[in-house]
Design an enzyme around this catalytic site. Sequence first.
Site, PDB file in Angstrom:
ATOM      1  N   ARG A 170     -20.196 -18.094 -15.269  1.00  0.00           N
ATOM      2  CA  ARG A 170     -19.811 -19.028 -14.213  1.00  0.00           C
ATOM      3  C   ARG A 170     -18.355 -18.793 -13.829  1.00  0.00           C
ATOM      4  O   ARG A 170     -17.505 -18.590 -14.708  1.00  0.00           O
ATOM      5  CB  ARG A 170     -19.941 -20.486 -14.666  1.00  0.00           C
ATOM      6  CG  ARG A 170     -21.322 -20.928 -15.119  1.00  0.00           C
ATOM      7  CD  ARG A 170     -21.235 -22.324 -15.704  1.00  0.00           C
ATOM      8  NE  ARG A 170     -22.459 -22.722 -16.383  1.00  0.00           N
ATOM      9  CZ  ARG A 170     -22.511 -23.712 -17.278  1.00  0.00           C
ATOM     10  NH1 ARG A 170     -21.396 -24.368 -17.606  1.00  0.00           N
ATOM     11  NH2 ARG A 170     -23.667 -24.023 -17.844  1.00  0.00           N
ATOM     12  N   HIS A 186     -18.952 -19.949 -20.779  1.00  0.00           N
ATOM     13  CA  HIS A 186     -19.595 -19.383 -19.593  1.00  0.00           C
ATOM     14  C   HIS A 186     -18.562 -18.735 -18.670  1.00  0.00           C
ATOM     15  O   HIS A 186     -18.881 -17.805 -17.924  1.00  0.00           O
ATOM     16  CB  HIS A 186     -20.353 -20.473 -18.826  1.00  0.00           C
ATOM     17  CG  HIS A 186     -21.579 -20.957 -19.526  1.00  0.00           C
ATOM     18  ND1 HIS A 186     -22.773 -20.263 -19.497  1.00  0.00           N
ATOM     19  CD2 HIS A 186     -21.807 -22.060 -20.282  1.00  0.00           C
ATOM     20  CE1 HIS A 186     -23.685 -20.922 -20.200  1.00  0.00           C
ATOM     21  NE2 HIS A 186     -23.116 -22.019 -20.690  1.00  0.00           N
ATOM     22  N   ASP A 193     -27.340 -19.990 -21.781  1.00  0.00           N
ATOM     23  CA  ASP A 193     -28.133 -21.166 -22.108  1.00  0.00           C
ATOM     24  C   ASP A 193     -29.596 -20.752 -22.068  1.00  0.00           C
ATOM     25  O   ASP A 193     -30.040 -20.105 -21.115  1.00  0.00           O
ATOM     26  CB  ASP A 193     -27.886 -22.297 -21.103  1.00  0.00           C
ATOM     27  CG  ASP A 193     -26.501 -22.902 -21.239  1.00  0.00           C
ATOM     28  OD1 ASP A 193     -25.838 -22.662 -22.264  1.00  0.00           O
ATOM     29  OD2 ASP A 193     -26.077 -23.620 -20.307  1.00  0.00           O
ATOM     30  N   TYR A 221     -26.736 -31.880 -30.433  1.00  0.00           N
ATOM     31  CA  TYR A 221     -25.336 -31.755 -30.038  1.00  0.00           C
ATOM     32  C   TYR A 221     -25.211 -32.347 -28.634  1.00  0.00           C
ATOM     33  O   TYR A 221     -26.070 -32.096 -27.784  1.00  0.00           O
ATOM     34  CB  TYR A 221     -24.894 -30.291 -30.042  1.00  0.00           C
ATOM     35  CG  TYR A 221     -23.414 -30.105 -29.807  1.00  0.00           C
ATOM     36  CD1 TYR A 221     -22.512 -30.250 -30.857  1.00  0.00           C
ATOM     37  CD2 TYR A 221     -22.921 -29.811 -28.534  1.00  0.00           C
ATOM     38  CE1 TYR A 221     -21.146 -30.093 -30.645  1.00  0.00           C
ATOM     39  CE2 TYR A 221     -21.561 -29.646 -28.322  1.00  0.00           C
ATOM     40  CZ  TYR A 221     -20.676 -29.793 -29.373  1.00  0.00           C
ATOM     41  OH  TYR A 221     -19.329 -29.652 -29.154  1.00  0.00           O
ATOM     42  N   HIS A 224     -26.891 -31.106 -25.104  1.00  0.00           N
ATOM     43  CA  HIS A 224     -27.664 -29.886 -25.373  1.00  0.00           C
ATOM     44  C   HIS A 224     -29.096 -30.162 -25.846  1.00  0.00           C
ATOM     45  O   HIS A 224     -29.708 -29.310 -26.494  1.00  0.00           O
ATOM     46  CB  HIS A 224     -26.938 -29.011 -26.401  1.00  0.00           C
ATOM     47  CG  HIS A 224     -25.693 -28.382 -25.871  1.00  0.00           C
ATOM     48  ND1 HIS A 224     -24.543 -29.102 -25.635  1.00  0.00           N
ATOM     49  CD2 HIS A 224     -25.415 -27.098 -25.502  1.00  0.00           C
ATOM     50  CE1 HIS A 224     -23.600 -28.301 -25.159  1.00  0.00           C
ATOM     51  NE2 HIS A 224     -24.101 -27.082 -25.071  1.00  0.00           N
ATOM     52  N   ASP A 226     -31.624 -30.301 -23.926  1.00  0.00           N
ATOM     53  CA  ASP A 226     -32.593 -29.603 -23.068  1.00  0.00           C
ATOM     54  C   ASP A 226     -32.386 -28.100 -23.043  1.00  0.00           C
ATOM     55  O   ASP A 226     -33.025 -27.389 -22.269  1.00  0.00           O
ATOM     56  CB  ASP A 226     -32.534 -30.160 -21.645  1.00  0.00           C
ATOM     57  CG  ASP A 226     -31.179 -29.936 -20.980  1.00  0.00           C
ATOM     58  OD1 ASP A 226     -30.216 -29.555 -21.687  1.00  0.00           O
ATOM     59  OD2 ASP A 226     -31.079 -30.152 -19.756  1.00  0.00           O
ATOM     60  N   HIS A 227     -31.508 -27.597 -23.883  1.00  0.00           N
ATOM     61  CA  HIS A 227     -31.316 -26.143 -23.957  1.00  0.00           C
ATOM     62  C   HIS A 227     -30.591 -25.777 -25.249  1.00  0.00           C
ATOM     63  O   HIS A 227     -30.003 -26.634 -25.905  1.00  0.00           O
ATOM     64  CB  HIS A 227     -30.523 -25.619 -22.751  1.00  0.00           C
ATOM     65  CG  HIS A 227     -29.087 -26.064 -22.728  1.00  0.00           C
ATOM     66  ND1 HIS A 227     -28.684 -27.310 -22.276  1.00  0.00           N
ATOM     67  CD2 HIS A 227     -27.945 -25.425 -23.105  1.00  0.00           C
ATOM     68  CE1 HIS A 227     -27.375 -27.426 -22.368  1.00  0.00           C
ATOM     69  NE2 HIS A 227     -26.895 -26.290 -22.870  1.00  0.00           N
ATOM     70  N   HIS A 229     -27.598 -23.266 -26.479  1.00  0.00           N
ATOM     71  CA  HIS A 229     -26.465 -22.492 -25.965  1.00  0.00           C
ATOM     72  C   HIS A 229     -26.013 -21.509 -27.034  1.00  0.00           C
ATOM     73  O   HIS A 229     -25.860 -21.857 -28.201  1.00  0.00           O
ATOM     74  CB  HIS A 229     -25.325 -23.447 -25.604  1.00  0.00           C
ATOM     75  CG  HIS A 229     -24.020 -22.767 -25.323  1.00  0.00           C
ATOM     76  ND1 HIS A 229     -23.587 -22.478 -24.046  1.00  0.00           N
ATOM     77  CD2 HIS A 229     -23.049 -22.304 -26.163  1.00  0.00           C
ATOM     78  CE1 HIS A 229     -22.409 -21.891 -24.107  1.00  0.00           C
ATOM     79  NE2 HIS A 229     -22.055 -21.764 -25.368  1.00  0.00           N
TER      80      HIS A 229
END
Length: 245
Positions: A170, A186, A193, A221, A224, A226-227, A229
Site C-alpha cells: 500500500r 504494508h 493479508d 488480535y 484481525h 477476518d484475516h 496478516h
Amino acid sequence: MLRRTLRLVAAFVMFLSAVAVGTVATAGTAHADGCYTWSRTLSQGASGADVTQLQIRLVGYPGHGAELAVDGQFGPGTTAALKRFQSAYGLASDGVAGSGTYTKLYALQDDDCTPIHFSYGELNDCNTTWSGGAVSAATAKSNALRTMWKLEALRHALGDQPITVTSGFRSVACNNAVGGASNSRHLYGDAADLGAGPHSLCTLAKQARDHGFRGILGPGYPGHDDHTHVDQRSAPFWSAPTCGI
C-alpha cells in the site's frame, strides 16, 4: 551412390546432435529459463549473485521461527533451508543445488521470477508503480517478491491448495484510505493479508511460523478476526490468541 553418401552424412549429423543434447541434459545447469538460469552447482562456501537468487527462492524454508538471510553467502542457514526445500519436493536432501534442484525451481517460477501461484498483481492492488510507500518502489517490489516465495512455501506445506491474498503493498494514500496503521508493514511491500479459504485463518497463522514470517497477526488480535496478516518486521511478533499463538 550420392544418395547413400547424403544419408550417411545426415545420420552422422543426427548423431552429433544427439550427443550434444545428451551433454546439455546431463549438465542440467545449462537449461535456459525465462526468469533466471543457474550455470553452476552451488554448495556451502559458495558466494555470488547466483547464491542470492537461490536464497530468494528458499526464504520460505528457514525452519520454525527462523529467517534466511539473503546475502549471497552460502552458509549453514542456506544449506539447512535447501535441505528442507529438497525434502518438501521429494528430492535428495543433500544441501547441494544441482540439476535436480534447479529443475524444480524452474518449474516453480514464472518468467518474471514470481512463484507460479502468486503474482505481483496479487501483492499490489494499490497501484502499478509500487511507489508512495515507506521505501523506494524497487525495494517494495523486491520485498513483495520474497513474500511471495514464502507464501509459495506455505501453500505447498498446506497441500498445495489455494491461498487468497486480500491485501499487499500500500502507498501512504492507499493505507490511509483503508484505515491502516501509520507504521503498517504494508507500506514496505513485505506484508500480506490472507483470507480464509480451504484453510482456516488459524491454520494459516500457525503454519506461517515455519516459513520465515517474523510478523504474524490473526484471530483474537485487534482488527484481525477476518484475516491473517504476515510480514517481515525487524523484531519477531506473533499474536493470534484465538489460535493459541
